[in-house]
Design a protein around this motif. Structure first.
Motif, mmCIF file in Angstrom:
data_model
loop_
_atom_site.group_PDB
_atom_site.id
_atom_site.type_symbol
_atom_site.label_atom_id
_atom_site.label_comp_id
_atom_site.label_asym_id
_atom_site.label_seq_id
_atom_site.Cartn_x
_atom_site.Cartn_y
_atom_site.Cartn_z
ATOM 1 N N ASN A 155 -6.827 0.072 3.381
ATOM 2 C CA ASN A 155 -7.783 0.027 2.267
ATOM 3 C C ASN A 155 -7.741 -1.317 1.551
ATOM 4 N N ARG B 5 0.822 -1.207 0.000
ATOM 5 C CA ARG B 5 0.000 0.000 0.000
ATOM 6 C C ARG B 5 0.861 1.265 0.000
ATOM 7 N N ILE C 7 -10.999 -6.388 10.594
ATOM 8 C CA ILE C 7 -11.703 -5.263 9.974
ATOM 9 C C ILE C 7 -10.889 -3.988 10.092
ATOM 10 N N GLU C 8 -10.446 -3.704 11.299
ATOM 11 C CA GLU C 8 -9.695 -2.473 11.526
ATOM 12 C C GLU C 8 -8.371 -2.470 10.765
ATOM 13 N N LYS C 9 -7.710 -3.609 10.732
ATOM 14 C CA LYS C 9 -6.436 -3.689 10.012
ATOM 15 C C LYS C 9 -6.651 -3.551 8.513
ATOM 16 N N ALA C 10 -7.708 -4.160 8.001
ATOM 17 C CA ALA C 10 -8.004 -4.050 6.569
ATOM 18 C C ALA C 10 -8.354 -2.611 6.198
ATOM 19 N N GLN C 11 -9.155 -1.971 7.024
ATOM 20 C CA GLN C 11 -9.546 -0.590 6.752
ATOM 21 C C GLN C 11 -8.342 0.342 6.745
ATOM 22 N N LYS C 12 -7.400 0.060 7.603
ATOM 23 C CA LYS C 12 -6.226 0.925 7.730
ATOM 24 C C LYS C 12 -5.426 0.989 6.436
ATOM 25 N N ASN D 83 -9.551 -5.445 1.331
ATOM 26 C CA ASN D 83 -10.689 -6.292 1.635
ATOM 27 C C ASN D 83 -10.184 -7.523 2.376
ATOM 28 N N ALA E 152 -17.922 -7.041 9.162
ATOM 29 C CA ALA E 152 -17.082 -6.621 8.029
ATOM 30 C C ALA E 152 -17.949 -6.174 6.856
ATOM 31 N N LEU F 223 -16.763 -3.828 3.625
ATOM 32 C CA LEU F 223 -15.644 -4.617 3.112
ATOM 33 C C LEU F 223 -16.155 -5.808 2.311
ATOM 34 N N ALA G 258 -19.398 -2.901 7.419
ATOM 35 C CA ALA G 258 -18.387 -1.848 7.291
ATOM 36 C C ALA G 258 -18.039 -1.572 5.832
#
Length: 239
Positions: A183, A156, A176-181, A185, A201, A206, A204
């Motif tokens: 960007n 990223r 979820i939080e790690k994936a969002q951080k 899925n 998820a 994802l 949210a």
């Protein structure tokens, strides 16, 4: 929640052909599926090789680690006979061969490249994969995934827009939080997709890409749970 679920051939048509070989991908490509999934590691001389295990023993007649052989040496191994004698002498493909094949297809589809760097650190693997994708102008048809979160962070940082997938196993409370951080899925198993975390998820926003679904009952269950992609060894069952 019921979603329109896409199908990826897991390591190609690996239920009927030797996984991660060109024939497995070509046969998968004969069906109306959304994409294929494959695994990539580095040879001793830095060639991106398509193979799942860090060791050669299970899916070739070689012994030891992929990283300890040059690509020319790896080509001497048979990657088909372990599955069935009719596939004798099929070779380990380079990632570039798969992308070149996918690029030339009349109907485009996604290539999900899993970076197999959660057990062995392959220096520069992320850069090599990104450079190859750029060389082939294939970015819009690629998903890069890994169990190695730090590798995804690096990807990223190198590319702000390429599609990435955070691979997890089981009920991962911080996925979820790690994936969002970054960007990303989430690539998960059925247990996660059907859990409260999986539901959270989806809520949210994802995507859930679920491995490895090999029968129609499982497919219907995860589809109704909102799975965006299922990865299967038998694409013929779901095309």
């Amino acid at each position: 929640m019921i979603s329109s679920t896409n199908v990826f051939a897991h390591r190609g048509f690996s239920g009927k052909f030797p996984e991660n070989t060109m024939i497995a991908f070509e046969e998968a490509g004969k069906f109306a599926i959304a994409g294929i999934e494959l695994d990539v590691q580095l040879s001793k001389d830095g060639v991106m090789v398509v193979i799942h295990d860090e060791r050669l023993d299970r899916t070739t007649n070689g012994r030891g680690f992929v990283k300890d052989y040059t690509y020319e040496q790896l080509l001497a191994f048979d990657a088909g006979s372990w599955f069935h004698s009719q596939f004798a002498n099929h070779k380990l493909p380079k990632l570039s061969e798969i992308i070149d094949w996918a690029k030339q297809r009349e109907e485009s589809f996604i290539v999900n490249i899993e970076l197999k760097n959660d057990q062995i650190h392959y220096e520069g693997l992320e850069e090599k994969v990104l450079n190859l994708v750029e060389e082939y102008q294939f970015k819009d048809q690629v998903i890069l995934s890994s169990f190695n979160y730090e590798s995804l962070v690096k990807i990223r940082e190198l590319d702000q827009t390429i599609s990435i997938g955070y691979l997890i196993q089981g009920i991962h409370p911080t996925a979820i939080e790690k994936a969002q951080k970054i960007n990303a899925n989430i690539h998960c198993d059925e247990a996660y997709a059907l859990s409260e975390e999986g539901k959270r998820a989806k809520e949210a926003g994802l995507e859930l890409r679920v491995y490895t679904i090999n029968n129609t009952n499982e497919f219907e269950i995860v589809r109704k749970a909102g799975a965006d992609v299922i990865m299967t060894d038998f694409p013929d069952q779901f095309a």
